[in-house]
Design a protein around this motif. Sequence first.
Motif, PDB file in Angstrom:
ATOM      1  N   LEU A 153       0.840  -1.202   0.000  1.00 22.65           N
ATOM      2  CA  LEU A 153       0.000   0.000   0.000  1.00 22.65           C
ATOM      3  C   LEU A 153       0.876   1.254   0.000  1.00 22.65           C
ATOM      4  CD1 LEU A 153      -3.006   0.483   0.008  1.00 22.65           C
ATOM      5  CD2 LEU A 153      -2.971   0.541   2.496  1.00 22.65           C
ATOM      6  N   VAL A 154       1.933   1.224   0.817  1.00 23.08           N
ATOM      7  CA  VAL A 154       2.867   2.358   0.852  1.00 23.08           C
ATOM      8  C   VAL A 154       3.519   2.539  -0.525  1.00 23.08           C
ATOM      9  CG1 VAL A 154       5.066   3.176   1.828  1.00 23.08           C
ATOM     10  CG2 VAL A 154       3.319   2.231   3.336  1.00 23.08           C
ATOM     11  N   ALA A 155       3.909   1.423  -1.149  1.00 20.66           N
ATOM     12  CA  ALA A 155       4.534   1.494  -2.484  1.00 20.66           C
ATOM     13  C   ALA A 155       3.604   2.178  -3.480  1.00 20.66           C
ATOM     14  CB  ALA A 155       4.895   0.094  -2.972  1.00 20.66           C
ATOM     15  N   MET A 156       2.329   1.799  -3.445  1.00 24.87           N
ATOM     16  CA  MET A 156       1.356   2.383  -4.374  1.00 24.87           C
ATOM     17  C   MET A 156       1.168   3.873  -4.112  1.00 24.87           C
ATOM     18  SD  MET A 156      -1.487  -0.597  -4.345  1.00 24.87           S
ATOM     19  CE  MET A 156      -1.208  -2.175  -5.113  1.00 24.87           C
ATOM     20  N   MET A 157       1.087   4.229  -2.829  1.00 21.11           N
ATOM     21  CA  MET A 157       0.911   5.645  -2.467  1.00 21.11           C
ATOM     22  C   MET A 157       2.126   6.470  -2.918  1.00 21.11           C
ATOM     23  SD  MET A 157      -1.902   6.408  -1.005  1.00 21.11           S
ATOM     24  CE  MET A 157      -3.185   6.035   0.132  1.00 21.11           C
ATOM     25  N   LEU A 158       3.327   5.925  -2.702  1.00 22.58           N
ATOM     26  CA  LEU A 158       4.546   6.653  -3.095  1.00 22.58           C
ATOM     27  C   LEU A 158       4.612   6.827  -4.614  1.00 22.58           C
ATOM     28  CD1 LEU A 158       7.174   5.024  -0.690  1.00 22.58           C
ATOM     29  CD2 LEU A 158       6.473   7.416  -0.665  1.00 22.58           C
ATOM     30  N   GLU A 159       4.301   5.737  -5.339  1.00 23.04           N
ATOM     31  CA  GLU A 159       4.305   5.832  -6.809  1.00 23.04           C
ATOM     32  C   GLU A 159       3.253   6.841  -7.267  1.00 23.04           C
ATOM     33  OE1 GLU A 159       3.847   1.766  -8.052  1.00 23.04           O
ATOM     34  OE2 GLU A 159       6.013   1.423  -8.076  1.00 23.04           O
ATOM     35  N   GLY A 160       2.120   6.834  -6.564  1.00 26.54           N
ATOM     36  CA  GLY A 160       1.045   7.767  -6.893  1.00 26.54           C
ATOM     37  C   GLY A 160       1.424   9.209  -6.629  1.00 26.54           C
ATOM     38  N   ALA A 161       2.460   9.417  -5.809  1.00 22.88           N
ATOM     39  CA  ALA A 161       2.912  10.781  -5.500  1.00 22.88           C
ATOM     40  C   ALA A 161       4.130  11.174  -6.343  1.00 22.88           C
ATOM     41  CB  ALA A 161       3.254  10.884  -4.017  1.00 22.88           C
ATOM     42  N   GLY A 162       4.552  10.275  -7.252  1.00 18.06           N
ATOM     43  CA  GLY A 162       5.647  10.631  -8.152  1.00 18.06           C
ATOM     44  C   GLY A 162       7.021  10.091  -7.772  1.00 18.06           C
ATOM     45  N   PHE A 163       7.069   9.219  -6.764  1.00 19.29           N
ATOM     46  CA  PHE A 163       8.343   8.581  -6.387  1.00 19.29           C
ATOM     47  C   PHE A 163       8.587   7.353  -7.247  1.00 19.29           C
ATOM     48  CE2 PHE A 163       7.526  10.893  -2.472  1.00 19.29           C
ATOM     49  CZ  PHE A 163       8.791  11.192  -1.983  1.00 19.29           C
ATOM     50  N   GLN A 164       9.869   7.020  -7.419  1.00 15.88           N
ATOM     51  CA  GLN A 164      10.214   5.708  -7.985  1.00 15.88           C
ATOM     52  C   GLN A 164      10.448   4.781  -6.808  1.00 15.88           C
ATOM     53  OE1 GLN A 164      13.599   5.587 -10.674  1.00 15.88           O
ATOM     54  NE2 GLN A 164      13.851   3.401 -10.350  1.00 15.88           N
ATOM     55  N   VAL A 165       9.805   3.614  -6.833  1.00 13.14           N
ATOM     56  CA  VAL A 165       9.916   2.676  -5.708  1.00 13.14           C
ATOM     57  C   VAL A 165      10.688   1.437  -6.149  1.00 13.14           C
ATOM     58  CG1 VAL A 165       8.639   1.195  -4.110  1.00 13.14           C
ATOM     59  CG2 VAL A 165       7.785   3.488  -4.633  1.00 13.14           C
ATOM     60  N   ILE A 166      11.714   1.088  -5.372  1.00 12.84           N
ATOM     61  CA  ILE A 166      12.450  -0.163  -5.604  1.00 12.84           C
ATOM     62  C   ILE A 166      12.008  -1.105  -4.488  1.00 12.84           C
ATOM     63  CG2 ILE A 166      14.759  -1.240  -5.714  1.00 12.84           C
ATOM     64  CD1 ILE A 166      14.496   2.484  -6.255  1.00 12.84           C
ATOM     65  N   ASP A 167      11.184  -2.081  -4.836  1.00  6.32           N
ATOM     66  CA  ASP A 167      10.567  -2.941  -3.824  1.00  6.32           C
ATOM     67  C   ASP A 167      11.418  -4.191  -3.600  1.00  6.32           C
ATOM     68  OD1 ASP A 167       8.931  -4.472  -2.206  1.00  6.32           O
ATOM     69  OD2 ASP A 167       7.100  -3.974  -3.291  1.00  6.32           O
ATOM     70  N   CYS A 168      11.959  -4.313  -2.398  1.00  7.35           N
ATOM     71  CA  CYS A 168      12.812  -5.479  -2.062  1.00  7.35           C
ATOM     72  C   CYS A 168      11.992  -6.667  -1.559  1.00  7.35           C
ATOM     73  CB  CYS A 168      13.813  -5.086  -0.984  1.00  7.35           C
ATOM     74  SG  CYS A 168      15.086  -3.984  -1.598  1.00  7.35           S
ATOM     75  N   GLY A 169      10.683  -6.497  -1.420  1.00 12.95           N
ATOM     76  CA  GLY A 169       9.851  -7.612  -0.982  1.00 12.95           C
ATOM     77  C   GLY A 169       9.834  -7.790   0.530  1.00 12.95           C
ATOM     78  N   ILE A 170       9.722  -9.063   0.947  1.00 12.77           N
ATOM     79  CA  ILE A 170       9.603  -9.377   2.382  1.00 12.77           C
ATOM     80  C   ILE A 170      10.890 -10.044   2.887  1.00 12.77           C
ATOM     81  CG2 ILE A 170       7.084  -9.595   2.355  1.00 12.77           C
ATOM     82  CD1 ILE A 170       7.476 -12.638   1.990  1.00 12.77           C
ATOM     83  N   ASP A 171      11.003 -10.144   4.217  1.00  8.96           N
ATOM     84  CA  ASP A 171      12.117 -10.875   4.839  1.00  8.96           C
ATOM     85  C   ASP A 171      13.479 -10.355   4.355  1.00  8.96           C
ATOM     86  OD1 ASP A 171      13.356 -12.804   6.398  1.00  8.96           O
ATOM     87  OD2 ASP A 171      13.105 -14.425   4.950  1.00  8.96           O
ATOM     88  N   CYS A 172      13.630  -9.022   4.350  1.00  9.24           N
ATOM     89  CA  CYS A 172      14.842  -8.406   3.778  1.00  9.24           C
ATOM     90  C   CYS A 172      15.927  -8.177   4.822  1.00  9.24           C
ATOM     91  CB  CYS A 172      14.513  -7.027   3.190  1.00  9.24           C
ATOM     92  SG  CYS A 172      13.481  -7.131   1.774  1.00  9.24           S
ATOM     93  N   PRO A 173      17.100  -8.758   4.646  1.00  9.85           N
ATOM     94  CA  PRO A 173      18.214  -8.456   5.544  1.00  9.85           C
ATOM     95  C   PRO A 173      18.780  -7.058   5.253  1.00  9.85           C
ATOM     96  CG  PRO A 173      18.916  -9.966   3.821  1.00  9.85           C
ATOM     97  CD  PRO A 173      17.451  -9.732   3.613  1.00  9.85           C
TER      98      PRO A 173
END
Length: 211
Positions: free
Chosen positions: A107-127
């Motif tokens: 949801l945060v990723a979608m909101m950020l993209e909707g505000a003009g940010f580029q999102v690099i999504d690392c997924g879950i369980d990220c070290p």
Amino acid sequence: MSITSEIAENLIKGQAPKVKELVQAALEQGLSPATILNEGLIAGMNVVGERFKKNEVYVPEVLIAARAMKMGMEVLKPRLAAAGVQPIGKVVLGTVKGDLHDIGKNLVAMMLEGAGFQVIDCGIDCPAEKFIKAAQDSGATIIGMSALLTTTMPAMKQVIDALAAAGLKGKIKTLIGGAPVTQSYADEIGADGYAPDAASAVDAAKSLLRN
């Protein structure tokens, strides 16, 4: 009503095919990709974000609007790249190590993209290393971390400590959130920002860009 207002209006209603069709029509009318993005897609998502903050709409409506945004962006992305339109900022996003929850993060990723940010999504369980490598590879200046369990919250501090050890603390800002996370925890571990919900995450990220 202008075509950009129509795009915003249909995005708010979640009319994905209509948004895609209108974006195409706006390009054919000769509107610049940046105008369509800012006055159509981002304007629409801003309204959705504000309504979400005020509990006037809920997660399903946001997801439907975000899907409409995505369909509009499919048409627009190649044109934005060709026109040299830059994102307002780059954010690496992920759920911390040991945590497999991703609805809030998505949801945060979608909101950020909707505000003009580029999102690099690392997924879950990220070290920690994965967050930092993604930020260095992409040139992102913000790392956003989500934790939904009290037991995984300490992994946020590990990322902040790893940034400090790499001499990157301050150059790459950290933003944290998730159900058990609080502002006082953010202060305690030295995070640069905290957001209680997805809509606030956009404001927090924008504020980190300015500071």
